[in-house]
Write a protein that holds these residues in place. Structure first.
Motif, short mmCIF file in Angstrom:
data_model
loop_
_atom_site.label_atom_id
_atom_site.label_comp_id
_atom_site.label_asym_id
_atom_site.label_seq_id
_atom_site.Cartn_x
_atom_site.Cartn_y
_atom_site.Cartn_z
N UNK A 79 45.66 41.86 39.90
CA UNK A 79 46.10 42.78 39.90
C UNK A 79 44.88 43.83 38.86
N UNK A 80 45.22 43.15 37.77
CA UNK A 80 43.82 43.70 36.85
C UNK A 80 42.74 43.80 37.27
N UNK A 81 42.39 42.45 37.36
CA UNK A 81 41.51 42.52 38.04
C UNK A 81 40.56 43.09 39.18
N UNK A 82 41.47 42.83 40.31
CA UNK A 82 41.20 44.00 41.45
C UNK A 82 40.65 45.19 40.85
N UNK A 83 41.38 46.03 39.99
CA UNK A 83 41.69 47.55 39.85
C UNK A 83 40.25 48.09 39.03
N UNK A 84 39.96 46.52 38.00
CA UNK A 84 38.59 46.72 37.31
C UNK A 84 37.29 46.66 38.37
N UNK A 85 37.95 46.25 39.01
CA UNK A 85 36.23 45.15 40.14
C UNK A 85 35.90 46.82 40.91
N UNK A 86 37.11 47.69 41.19
CA UNK A 86 37.28 48.37 42.71
C UNK A 86 36.26 49.25 42.42
N UNK A 87 34.92 49.42 42.91
CA UNK A 87 33.73 49.83 43.21
C UNK A 87 33.56 49.69 41.92
N UNK A 88 32.73 49.22 40.98
CA UNK A 88 32.65 48.97 39.86
C UNK A 88 31.57 47.56 39.62
N UNK A 89 30.46 47.97 38.78
CA UNK A 89 29.20 47.04 38.83
C UNK A 89 29.57 46.33 37.28
N UNK A 90 30.18 45.48 36.80
CA UNK A 90 31.27 45.15 35.74
C UNK A 90 30.72 43.86 35.27
N UNK A 91 30.03 43.05 33.99
CA UNK A 91 29.97 41.74 33.81
C UNK A 91 31.91 41.12 33.71
N UNK A 92 32.14 39.84 34.00
CA UNK A 92 32.89 38.98 34.41
C UNK A 92 33.31 39.15 32.84
N UNK A 93 32.09 38.45 31.77
CA UNK A 93 32.92 38.72 31.00
C UNK A 93 33.56 40.32 29.96
N UNK A 94 33.07 40.98 30.46
CA UNK A 94 33.79 42.61 30.41
C UNK A 94 35.07 42.07 30.68
N UNK A 95 35.30 41.79 31.91
CA UNK A 95 36.57 42.09 32.63
C UNK A 95 37.10 42.04 31.78
N UNK A 96 37.13 40.63 31.68
CA UNK A 96 38.11 39.46 30.99
C UNK A 96 38.72 40.49 30.01
N UNK A 97 37.08 40.84 28.91
CA UNK A 97 38.44 41.33 27.82
C UNK A 97 39.30 42.83 28.11
N UNK A 98 38.42 43.60 29.39
CA UNK A 98 39.33 44.80 29.71
C UNK A 98 40.58 44.36 30.11
#
Length: 219
Positions: free
Chosen positions: A99-118
Motif C-alpha cells: 500500500x505504501x509502495x503504491x502511494x509513493x510511486x503514484x505518478x512519481x519518478x523515484x529511485x527504489x532505494x529512496x522508496x524503501x527508506x521512505x
C-alpha cells in the motif's frame, strides 16, 4: 491566484432537498483550514466536491485557476491528497508495505532505494512497521486510519484534505499526527481538516470555516 476557489456552489442529492447553497471561499496553497458544522450539513460532501468525486448543481470549483470540471481525478490526485473518514475505502493492496509502495510511486519518478527508506521511515512514525507484511484489511480501525494517513502523506502532494483524522486515534497517535502536521506546516503545505474536535483544530489551523445550509461563516 488561490489554490482553491469555491464560487457560489450548491449541492443536493435529490431535486427537492438542497444540502447547501451559495457556498463560496478561497484557500491559499499554504493555508491551514478547519471545516466544522453540525452532523449532516455536508462537510464530507464538500470535500468530495473539492476532489472532483461529486459534481455541483450550480457554481464552480477552481483548483489553481483551472475549473475542476476540466481536470481528471488523477490530475487532482497528483496535487491534493485526501484521507477519507472511512480508511477502508482507500486501502486495497495485499500488504501494508505494498500500500505504501503504491502511494509513493503514484505518478512519481523515484529511485527504489529512496522508496524503501521512505516506507521504513513512515511505518516507523505511525507504528506500523511490525505490520508491513500484513493485509491492511486485517488491521484494527485505528491502524487502518494510520496507514491511510501515512500512505497519503507519503505522496508529497501540494495540499491535503483530512476527513475526521483523529476519530479512531488514541492520545499517543494524535500526538504523532500533530507532530507530522507541524512538519507539513514548516514545508509550506496547506491542508483542510474536517473535524468535530475544536481543541485539535484550534492548535493546528489558521482559520475555521463553519458550513451552513446557506453559505459558510469564516471565524
Amino acid at each position: 491566484m488561490s489554490f482553491y476557489t469555491i464560487d457560489s456552489i450548491s449541492f443536493s442529492y435529490n431535486k427537492t432537498e438542497t444540502l447547501f447553497k451559495d457556498v463560496s471561499f478561497n484557500i491559499e496553497k499554504n493555508q491551514n483550514i478547519g471545516l466544522i458544522g453540525p452532523n449532516g450539513c455536508g462537510k464530507t460532501t464538500l470535500a468530495n466536491i473539492m476532489m472532483g468525486i461529486l459534481k455541483v448543481q450550480s457554481g464552480e470549483v477552481y483548483l489553481q485557476g483551472k475549473n475542476i470540471k476540466q481536470l481528471s481525478l488523477s490530475d487532482i490526485g497528483k496535487r491534493v491528497g485526501y484521507v477519507f473518514q472511512n480508511p477502508e475505502v482507500q486501502l486495497f493492496c495485499p500488504t501494508v508495505k505494498d500500500q505504501m509502495y503504491f502511494s509513493i510511486r503514484y505518478n512519481k519518478d523515484i529511485e527504489e532505494d529512496q522508496i524503501d527508506e521512505k516506507i521504513k521511515h513512515l511505518l516507523y512514525i505511525f507504528e506500523l512497521d511490525k505490520h508491513k507484511d500484513h493485509s491492511p484489511l486485517n488491521l484494527s480501525i485505528g491502524e487502518k486510519q494510520r496507514l491511510a494517513l501515512a500512505s497519503v502523506l507519503s505522496r508529497e502532494v501540494e495540499f491535503l484534505i483530512l476527513d475526521e483524522p483523529t476519530t479512531s486515534l488514541d492520545i499517543l497517535r494524535i500526538n504523532q499526527l500533530e507532530k507530522y502536521l507541524s512538519i507539513i506546516q514548516q514545508k509550506g503545505i496547506g491542508y483542510l481538516i474536517i473535524s468535530h474536535d475544536r481543541g485539535f483544530l484550534n492548535k493546528h489551523v489558521d482559520k475555521l470555516l463553519i458550513l451552513k445550509s446557506e453559505g459558510v461563516e469564516l471565524i
